[in-house]
Write an enzyme that holds these catalytic residues in place. Structure first.
Site, PDB file in Angstrom:
ATOM      1  N   MET A   1      28.161  -3.070 -17.882  1.00  0.00           N
ATOM      2  CA  MET A   1      27.472  -3.854 -16.855  1.00  0.00           C
ATOM      3  C   MET A   1      27.502  -5.333 -17.242  1.00  0.00           C
ATOM      4  SD  MET A   1      24.468  -1.465 -15.339  1.00  0.00           S
ATOM      5  CE  MET A   1      23.243  -1.769 -16.585  1.00  0.00           C
TER       6      MET A   1
ATOM      7  N   ALA B   1      27.206  -8.807 -19.656  1.00  0.00           N
ATOM      8  CA  ALA B   1      26.319  -9.316 -20.720  1.00  0.00           C
ATOM      9  C   ALA B   1      26.811  -8.748 -22.058  1.00  0.00           C
ATOM     10  CB  ALA B   1      24.859  -8.961 -20.457  1.00  0.00           C
TER      11      ALA B   1
ATOM     12  N   HIS C   1      28.126  -7.880 -25.689  1.00  0.00           N
ATOM     13  CA  HIS C   1      27.754  -8.245 -27.061  1.00  0.00           C
ATOM     14  C   HIS C   1      28.665  -7.471 -28.011  1.00  0.00           C
ATOM     15  CE1 HIS C   1      25.786  -4.374 -27.001  1.00  0.00           C
ATOM     16  NE2 HIS C   1      24.993  -4.752 -26.004  1.00  0.00           N
TER      17      HIS C   1
ATOM     18  N   HIS D   1      29.583  -3.852 -27.248  1.00  0.00           N
ATOM     19  CA  HIS D   1      30.652  -3.627 -26.258  1.00  0.00           C
ATOM     20  C   HIS D   1      32.026  -3.904 -26.886  1.00  0.00           C
ATOM     21  CE1 HIS D   1      27.222  -4.786 -23.480  1.00  0.00           C
ATOM     22  NE2 HIS D   1      27.607  -3.635 -22.962  1.00  0.00           N
TER      23      HIS D   1
ATOM     24  N   GLN E   1      21.368   2.717 -10.628  1.00  0.00           N
ATOM     25  CA  GLN E   1      20.782   3.267 -11.850  1.00  0.00           C
ATOM     26  C   GLN E   1      19.501   2.544 -12.258  1.00  0.00           C
ATOM     27  OE1 GLN E   1      24.509   2.266 -14.148  1.00  0.00           O
ATOM     28  NE2 GLN E   1      23.056   1.979 -15.818  1.00  0.00           N
TER      29      GLN E   1
ATOM     30  N   GLY F   1      28.965   3.924 -25.682  1.00  0.00           N
ATOM     31  CA  GLY F   1      28.237   3.739 -26.940  1.00  0.00           C
ATOM     32  C   GLY F   1      27.238   4.859 -27.191  1.00  0.00           C
TER      33      GLY F   1
ATOM     34  N   LYS G   1      24.571   4.307 -28.563  1.00  0.00           N
ATOM     35  CA  LYS G   1      23.256   3.672 -28.352  1.00  0.00           C
ATOM     36  C   LYS G   1      22.555   4.317 -27.146  1.00  0.00           C
ATOM     37  CE  LYS G   1      20.275   0.201 -27.470  1.00  0.00           C
ATOM     38  NZ  LYS G   1      20.132   0.409 -26.047  1.00  0.00           N
TER      39      LYS G   1
ATOM     40  N   SER H   1      21.705  -4.619 -27.762  1.00  0.00           N
ATOM     41  CA  SER H   1      21.503  -4.246 -26.365  1.00  0.00           C
ATOM     42  C   SER H   1      21.486  -5.528 -25.548  1.00  0.00           C
ATOM     43  CB  SER H   1      20.152  -3.534 -26.220  1.00  0.00           C
ATOM     44  OG  SER H   1      19.748  -3.539 -24.867  1.00  0.00           O
TER      45      SER H   1
HETATM   46  O1  PAF Z   1      25.948   1.766 -20.246  1.00  0.00           O
HETATM   47  C1  PAF Z   1      26.129   1.024 -19.267  1.00  0.00           C
HETATM   48  O2  PAF Z   1      26.373  -0.182 -19.402  1.00  0.00           O
HETATM   49  C2  PAF Z   1      26.055   1.615 -17.873  1.00  0.00           C
HETATM   50  O3  PAF Z   1      25.071   2.588 -17.781  1.00  0.00           O
HETATM   51  C3  PAF Z   1      27.418   2.126 -17.361  1.00  0.00           C
HETATM   52  C4  PAF Z   1      27.930   3.282 -18.201  1.00  0.00           C
HETATM   53  C5  PAF Z   1      28.434   1.003 -17.374  1.00  0.00           C
HETATM   54  C6  PAF Z   1      27.265   2.638 -15.919  1.00  0.00           C
HETATM   55  O4  PAF Z   1      26.824   1.638 -15.076  1.00  0.00           O
END
Ligand code: PAF
Length: 286
Positions: free
Chosen positions: A35, A37, A39, A42, A66, A152, A154, A190
């Site tokens: 999503m 942002a 760090h 990722h 979500q 992840g 996490k 995070s």
């Molecule tokens: O972990 C995330 O960043 C989100 O939940 C994902 C897997 C990209 C789904 O929107």
């Protein structure tokens, strides 16, 4: 393979065109759904993907379904220029930036229902969260058609939900989990850590400390209930409001009362100030 820089796809059609071209050339293709942002956590996913695939795509999409009605969708950090620079530095091949309408077209009325590892834990506090995650991940996997997709540890419950979904729906993709990246004091990286005040940031590593202390006590033979009870006390005494801290079977996420019932994972969600943090650790086998 020649370095070609970071390509951009903004529609499912342009993404598919690129994937078809790579596939025709015999490339092994990975997707890292995010999503934004971004760090170091990722970037660890991108690096893990690089080791297993010849082409790495990263999707950036802040998925509205979500987020619950009182959650942080509107203030979720959006840092596209910075994200692109990080992806270039990590040598990702493509960033996929779909619009909301590419994921949820006018009249969208289908969603993935999840149970099994989705039950309990996060779902007790965010009842619609995993339906939103599973639906967007299913769509991204269908649109991108990767050989592998990286998530992840996490978000451990998310990893198990996505793994279960992809098995249950026969999605032709290998779901790969990547260990959590932590700050030197143990705080899991995070995108939401930016919300922490200076004081809350100082307190935040107590979560990981409580988990690791409980994990080694259980590994050393202490009963699950007493080790988990002490961890809950440590977390609340540190200043958190606890949503849950549970011992679960590491694969099914069913609650576990004794270490003999299977590999154990300890999972926690707790709030400090206006920030909700989640974390988890495995209990080493005895
Ligand atoms: O972990 C995330 O960043 C989100 O939940 C994902 C897997 C990209 C789904 O929107």
């Amino acid at each position: 393979m020649k370095a070609e820089g970071l390509k951009r796809a903004s529609t499912p059609a342009s993404l598919r065109r690129q994937v078809r071209e790579w596939r025709a050339a015999g490339e092994r293709i990975a997707l890292v759904p995010t999503m934004g942002a971004l760090h170091a956590g990722h970037i660890a996913l991108v690096r893990a993907a690089r080791r297993r695939a010849s082409r790495v795509m990263v999707s950036i999409f802040v998925n509205p379904t979500q987020f619950g009605p009182n959650e942080d969708l509107s203030r979720y950090p959006r840092t596209l220029a910075d994200d692109l620079a990080k992806l270039r530095a990590a040598r990702a091949d493509l960033v996929y930036l779909p619009a909301v309408a590419d994921i949820y077209p006018e009249g969208f009325s289908t969603s993935v229902t999840v149970a099994g590892p989705a039950l309990g834990l996060e779902t007790d506090f965010r009842p619609t969260h995993f339906a939103g995650v599973a639906t967007v991940v299913a769509k991204l996997l269908v649109q991108a058609a990767p050989d592998l997709a990286f998530f992840g540890e996490k978000d451990y419950q998310q990893l198990k939900v996505v793994t279960r979904m992809s098995r249950d729906l026969d999605l032709p993709v290998n779901i790969v989990g990547v260990p959590t990246v932590r700050e030197p004091d143990g705080l899991a990286l995070s995108s939401r850590n930016v919300y922490l005040s200076v004081d809350d940031r100082r307190t935040a590593p107590a979560l990981y400390r409580a988990l690791t202390e409980a994990a080694s006590a259980i590994a050393g033979g202490e009963a699950v209930e007493s080790a988990v009870g002490r961890a809950r006390t440590l977390v609340t005494q540190a200043g958190f409001v606890l949503d849950y801290l549970e011992a679960c079977h590491a694969e099914t996420l069913a609650p576990i009362a004794s270490a003999s019932e299977g590999p154990v994972r300890l999972l926690v969600a707790a709030r400090i100030g206006s920030t909700r943090l989640i974390d988890n650790v495995g209990v080493p086998a005895r």
